[in-house]
Design an enzyme around this catalytic site. Structure first.
Site, PDB file in Angstrom:
ATOM      1  N   ASN A   1       0.823  -1.250  -0.177  1.00 25.06           N
ATOM      2  CA  ASN A   1      -0.166   0.154  -0.044  1.00 25.06           C
ATOM      3  C   ASN A   1       0.838   1.407   0.254  1.00 25.06           C
ATOM      4  OD1 ASN A   1      -1.710  -2.255   2.058  1.00 25.06           O
ATOM      5  ND2 ASN A   1      -2.493  -1.475   0.249  1.00 25.06           N
TER       6      ASN A   1
ATOM      7  N   ILE B   1       1.026   6.834   0.158  1.00 26.47           N
ATOM      8  CA  ILE B   1       0.280   5.990   1.212  1.00 26.47           C
ATOM      9  C   ILE B   1      -1.037   5.379   0.674  1.00 26.47           C
ATOM     10  CG2 ILE B   1      -0.049   5.446   3.339  1.00 26.47           C
ATOM     11  CD1 ILE B   1       2.209   7.364   4.115  1.00 26.47           C
ATOM     12  N   CYS B   2      -1.465   4.614   0.270  1.00 26.21           N
ATOM     13  CA  CYS B   2      -2.790   4.227   0.173  1.00 26.21           C
ATOM     14  C   CYS B   2      -3.636   3.847   1.463  1.00 26.21           C
ATOM     15  CB  CYS B   2      -2.965   3.004  -0.915  1.00 26.21           C
ATOM     16  SG  CYS B   2      -4.731   2.548  -1.368  1.00 26.21           S
ATOM     17  N   LEU B   3      -4.092   4.869   1.871  1.00 23.96           N
ATOM     18  CA  LEU B   3      -4.958   4.441   3.256  1.00 23.96           C
ATOM     19  C   LEU B   3      -6.157   5.270   3.373  1.00 23.96           C
ATOM     20  CD1 LEU B   3      -4.498   3.203   6.236  1.00 23.96           C
ATOM     21  CD2 LEU B   3      -3.712   5.522   7.043  1.00 23.96           C
TER      22      LEU B   3
END
Length: 168
Positions: free
Chosen positions: A90, A98-100
């Site tokens: 991620n 950041i994939c959040l």
């Protein structure tokens, strides 16, 4: 994942940021080695050093994270990206993006920067391979090769994040 005062979301951004910094200095976040403004001249640009999660392949590593706080904070999420290269499904390997969800669609004005970084640390221990930014790391996990993935993470952490090498 909230700041220590729910009413702090109604403060002006500079006051809110100063309160968060004071709260962090009073009660440091165990997920972080450091957190604060890059310089006293710009309260809207911070850096953090995130510790690797104990008991995971990330343990012992330290990652620098760049944090840009928008002028309408806390109503808009801060932008965070890894400056230290990290192997994680991620996190984009080259840009550090950041994939959040918390940093995108699920942001709430009651979240603090410190608590958001705790969520980033938790993401290290619980990768989401359904929405990867690093498709290669995600493919290893999707194939069920946990040992291979953890080996990649350990080597990457030794090479880039100051993790002490171990034998065996």
């Amino acid at each position: 994942m909230t700041s220590s005062s729910s009413s702090s979301s109604s403060l002006n951004p500079t006051t809110r940021i100063m309160n968060e910094l004071a709260n962090y200095r009073r009660e440091p976040n165990p997920a972080l080695e450091s957190l604060g403004p890059v310089s006293e001249d710009d309260l809207f640009h911070w850096t953090a050093v995130l510790k690797g999660v104990e008991g995971t392949a990330y343990e012992g590593g330290r990652w620098k994270i760049d944090i840009k706080i928008p002028e309408n904070y806390p109503h808009k999420a801060p932008e965070m990206k890894f400056l230290t290269s990290i192997c994680h499904p991620n996190v984009h390997l080259k840009t550090g993006e950041i994939c959040l969800d918390l940093l995108k669609n699920n942001w709430s004005a009651v979240c603090s920067i410190s608590a958001t970084l705790t969520s980033v640390q938790q993401l290290l221990a619980s990768p989401e391979w359904d929405s990867p930014l690093n498709v290669d790391a995600a493919a290893v996990l999707r194939a069920g090769d946990t040992v291979g993935y953890e080996s990649l993470v350990r080597v990457w952490s030794v090479l880039h994040a100051g993790k002490p090498p171990t034998l065996g």
